[in-house]
Design a protein around this motif. Sequence first.
Motif, PDB file in Angstrom:
ATOM      1  N   LEU A 166       0.822  -1.211   0.000  1.00  0.00           N
ATOM      2  CA  LEU A 166       0.000   0.000   0.000  1.00  0.00           C
ATOM      3  C   LEU A 166       0.857   1.263   0.000  1.00  0.00           C
ATOM      4  O   LEU A 166       0.363   2.352   0.280  1.00  0.00           O
ATOM      5  CB  LEU A 166      -0.923  -0.002   1.226  1.00  0.00           C
ATOM      6  CG  LEU A 166      -1.907  -1.174   1.302  1.00  0.00           C
ATOM      7  CD1 LEU A 166      -2.559  -1.239   2.674  1.00  0.00           C
ATOM      8  CD2 LEU A 166      -2.965  -1.052   0.219  1.00  0.00           C
ATOM      9  N   SER A 167       2.145   1.120  -0.335  1.00  0.00           N
ATOM     10  CA  SER A 167       3.060   2.261  -0.277  1.00  0.00           C
ATOM     11  C   SER A 167       2.675   3.362  -1.261  1.00  0.00           C
ATOM     12  O   SER A 167       2.889   4.545  -0.992  1.00  0.00           O
ATOM     13  CB  SER A 167       4.493   1.801  -0.549  1.00  0.00           C
ATOM     14  OG  SER A 167       4.606   1.173  -1.823  1.00  0.00           O
ATOM     15  N   ALA A 168       2.082   2.996  -2.412  1.00  0.00           N
ATOM     16  CA  ALA A 168       1.726   3.996  -3.425  1.00  0.00           C
ATOM     17  C   ALA A 168       0.675   4.972  -2.921  1.00  0.00           C
ATOM     18  O   ALA A 168       0.579   6.098  -3.409  1.00  0.00           O
ATOM     19  CB  ALA A 168       1.235   3.297  -4.689  1.00  0.00           C
ATOM     20  N   MET A 169      -0.129   4.542  -1.935  1.00  0.00           N
ATOM     21  CA  MET A 169      -1.166   5.421  -1.392  1.00  0.00           C
ATOM     22  C   MET A 169      -0.803   5.928   0.001  1.00  0.00           C
ATOM     23  O   MET A 169      -1.643   6.469   0.713  1.00  0.00           O
ATOM     24  CB  MET A 169      -2.509   4.689  -1.346  1.00  0.00           C
ATOM     25  CG  MET A 169      -2.493   3.396  -0.566  1.00  0.00           C
ATOM     26  SD  MET A 169      -4.073   2.513  -0.612  1.00  0.00           S
ATOM     27  CE  MET A 169      -5.075   3.572   0.406  1.00  0.00           C
ATOM     28  N   GLY A 170       0.467   5.752   0.377  1.00  0.00           N
ATOM     29  CA  GLY A 170       0.912   6.269   1.665  1.00  0.00           C
ATOM     30  C   GLY A 170       0.512   5.418   2.843  1.00  0.00           C
ATOM     31  O   GLY A 170       0.506   5.883   3.979  1.00  0.00           O
ATOM     32  N   THR A 172      -2.027   2.746   5.139  1.00  0.00           N
ATOM     33  CA  THR A 172      -3.405   2.751   5.618  1.00  0.00           C
ATOM     34  C   THR A 172      -3.383   2.645   7.136  1.00  0.00           C
ATOM     35  O   THR A 172      -2.313   2.551   7.740  1.00  0.00           O
ATOM     36  CB  THR A 172      -4.192   1.587   4.978  1.00  0.00           C
ATOM     37  OG1 THR A 172      -5.555   1.648   5.373  1.00  0.00           O
ATOM     38  CG2 THR A 172      -3.618   0.246   5.397  1.00  0.00           C
TER      39      THR A 172
END
Length: 210
Positions: A166-170, A172
């Motif tokens: 989930l790194s692309a969306m910073g 969760t």
Amino acid sequence: MLKIIVRIILFFLAIAVVVNVVLNLRNSDLTNKATSAKVSEISFAPIAISSNNSEKSKMRVSPSITVEYDDNTSVTHDLSYKVLTKMGDTIGRGKIGLMTDINGDPILKGNDEDISDGPDGNSLISVGGKHYLVTHMEEAPGQLYHTEIKVENGVFSAVDTKPVDLSAMGGTIINCASTKTVYGTHLGGEEDYSLNSIFADANSPFYTDC
């Protein structure tokens, strides 16, 4: 401690129900091909409330599920509780429940790996003939695990697991409830324990206009 126990029980219960329902409600049962009958109702056999400490300490599920069709026929399937996996189990190349950072490296608590004690929502997804269980970790930072499930002779087994990147969306946070959508995709929600309804009430002195 009670909250942790409840979370773990709910996780295993969700897996037990999902696995058994999927095992027993195969495509041939959802539609009676000979008559084109469709499912009209699904019901579970009743189960008594635990009456002693022994029963209270065990996971108990309805003994059977009955599928009724619109041509007045029905089929009953036996149900049972089976543990698919536990947090910290090594499955294939991964360890389910291991909390990781933005680079995919394990998060440590002291000298020990941080294994989630807050598994929550699950979705069983089928893609290209394969089956995957997407599992939420109700932690901060948040974490989702993607576990491949194999079905052989009516038995489910976990064959590989890995954290969802989930790194692309910073990242969760506090991943809670989830479900499988009508499109066959995963839908999940986050929580934020710091949020309070008083901030959304326009009549509250704490109201914040976002």
